[in-house]
Write a protein that holds these residues in place. Structure first.
Motif, mmCIF file in Angstrom:
data_model
loop_
_atom_site.group_PDB
_atom_site.id
_atom_site.type_symbol
_atom_site.label_atom_id
_atom_site.label_comp_id
_atom_site.label_asym_id
_atom_site.label_seq_id
_atom_site.Cartn_x
_atom_site.Cartn_y
_atom_site.Cartn_z
ATOM 1 N N ASP A 1 -11.362 12.641 2.076
ATOM 2 C CA ASP A 1 -12.624 13.186 1.588
ATOM 3 C C ASP A 1 -12.487 14.668 1.242
ATOM 4 O O ASP A 1 -13.339 15.226 0.564
ATOM 5 N N LYS A 2 -11.386 15.296 1.669
ATOM 6 C CA LYS A 2 -11.130 16.700 1.363
ATOM 7 C C LYS A 2 -10.172 16.779 0.178
ATOM 8 O O LYS A 2 -9.207 16.010 0.106
ATOM 9 N N PRO A 3 -10.396 17.691 -0.758
ATOM 10 C CA PRO A 3 -9.529 17.808 -1.939
ATOM 11 C C PRO A 3 -8.076 18.128 -1.578
ATOM 12 O O PRO A 3 -7.807 18.885 -0.649
ATOM 13 N N GLY A 4 -7.166 17.516 -2.300
ATOM 14 C CA GLY A 4 -5.751 17.822 -2.152
ATOM 15 C C GLY A 4 -5.073 17.250 -0.923
ATOM 16 O O GLY A 4 -3.965 17.654 -0.590
ATOM 17 N N THR A 5 -5.720 16.299 -0.238
ATOM 18 C CA THR A 5 -5.099 15.755 0.974
ATOM 19 C C THR A 5 -4.237 14.537 0.700
ATOM 20 O O THR A 5 -3.339 14.243 1.471
ATOM 21 N N ILE B 1 0.866 -1.177 0.000
ATOM 22 C CA ILE B 1 0.000 0.000 0.000
ATOM 23 C C ILE B 1 0.901 1.225 0.000
ATOM 24 O O ILE B 1 1.784 1.359 0.842
ATOM 25 N N MET B 2 0.676 2.111 -0.969
ATOM 26 C CA MET B 2 1.419 3.355 -1.036
ATOM 27 C C MET B 2 0.436 4.492 -0.811
ATOM 28 O O MET B 2 -0.580 4.578 -1.491
ATOM 29 N N ALA B 3 0.745 5.334 0.150
ATOM 30 C CA ALA B 3 -0.100 6.486 0.450
ATOM 31 C C ALA B 3 0.729 7.760 0.298
ATOM 32 O O ALA B 3 1.845 7.839 0.805
ATOM 33 N N PHE B 4 0.187 8.719 -0.410
ATOM 34 C CA PHE B 4 0.831 10.007 -0.613
ATOM 35 C C PHE B 4 0.031 11.025 0.188
ATOM 36 O O PHE B 4 -1.122 11.301 -0.139
ATOM 37 N N ASP C 1 4.291 21.627 -3.583
ATOM 38 C CA ASP C 1 3.846 21.104 -2.298
ATOM 39 C C ASP C 1 4.698 19.915 -1.880
ATOM 40 O O ASP C 1 4.996 19.037 -2.684
ATOM 41 N N LYS C 2 5.074 19.920 -0.610
ATOM 42 C CA LYS C 2 5.778 18.764 -0.060
ATOM 43 C C LYS C 2 4.755 17.686 0.226
ATOM 44 O O LYS C 2 3.608 17.953 0.541
ATOM 45 N N THR C 3 5.191 16.472 0.123
ATOM 46 C CA THR C 3 4.334 15.328 0.414
ATOM 47 C C THR C 3 5.194 14.227 1.006
ATOM 48 O O THR C 3 6.421 14.243 0.870
ATOM 49 N N ASP C 4 4.577 13.324 1.715
ATOM 50 C CA ASP C 4 5.270 12.140 2.214
ATOM 51 C C ASP C 4 4.666 10.918 1.541
ATOM 52 O O ASP C 4 3.441 10.823 1.390
ATOM 53 N N ILE C 5 5.521 10.015 1.135
ATOM 54 C CA ILE C 5 5.066 8.733 0.594
ATOM 55 C C ILE C 5 5.242 7.717 1.713
ATOM 56 O O ILE C 5 6.358 7.526 2.212
ATOM 57 N N ILE C 6 4.139 7.100 2.104
ATOM 58 C CA ILE C 6 4.193 6.088 3.162
ATOM 59 C C ILE C 6 3.962 4.732 2.500
ATOM 60 O O ILE C 6 2.983 4.547 1.785
ATOM 61 N N VAL C 7 4.874 3.805 2.742
ATOM 62 C CA VAL C 7 4.797 2.480 2.132
ATOM 63 C C VAL C 7 4.551 1.450 3.233
ATOM 64 O O VAL C 7 5.292 1.398 4.220
ATOM 65 N N PHE C 8 3.502 0.649 3.036
ATOM 66 C CA PHE C 8 3.155 -0.418 3.972
ATOM 67 C C PHE C 8 3.157 -1.746 3.216
ATOM 68 O O PHE C 8 2.520 -1.858 2.172
#
Length: 115
Positions: free
Chosen positions: A81-85, A6-9, A53-60
């Motif tokens: 549910d909010k845009p751009g999150t 699972i990859m979450a940005f 924009d900075k972002t974090d990639i979380i890998v599970f």
């Protein structure tokens, strides 16, 4: 036993919330990669310099039977549910090495799902 990635940005300010919620829901760990990105909207600029924009990639790496529940946890903790999150997606994993210390928990999760 089959695994999925699972990859979450997510935005850095909610990264810890997502990781904590995932661990509470059964994830055994995470890898966090700092990144920057751009979305559907134009990047902001300041005196002609683009501000990305900075972002974090979380890998599970998770056992396949818990993917749906954990994706739901990410969606809620990340406030998707909010845009751009952020976004999250799942990739198949064919082979793994180095998970011996976590196999007991993975087996318990699979057993709990089916029995």
């Amino acid at each position: 036993m089959q695994f999925k990635l699972i990859m979450a940005f997510v935005k850095p300010n909610i990264c810890d919330d997502v990781v904590d919620a995932m661990k509470e829901a059964g994830a055994t760990g995470a890898t966090i990669i700092p990144a920057r990105g751009t979305g559907i909207h134009e990047a902001k600029s300041f005196f002609g310099l683009s501000i990305e924009d900075k972002t974090d990639i979380i890998v599970f790496l998770v056992e396949e039977h818990v993917v749906e529940n954990l994706l739901k946890v990410i969606r809620e903790a990340g406030k998707f549910d909010k845009p751009g999150t952020g976004i999250a997606f799942v990739l198949p994993v064919e082979h793994i090495a180095g998970l011996e210390s976590q196999m007991k928990k993975f087996k318990k999760q699979a057993r709990d799902k089916y029995f």
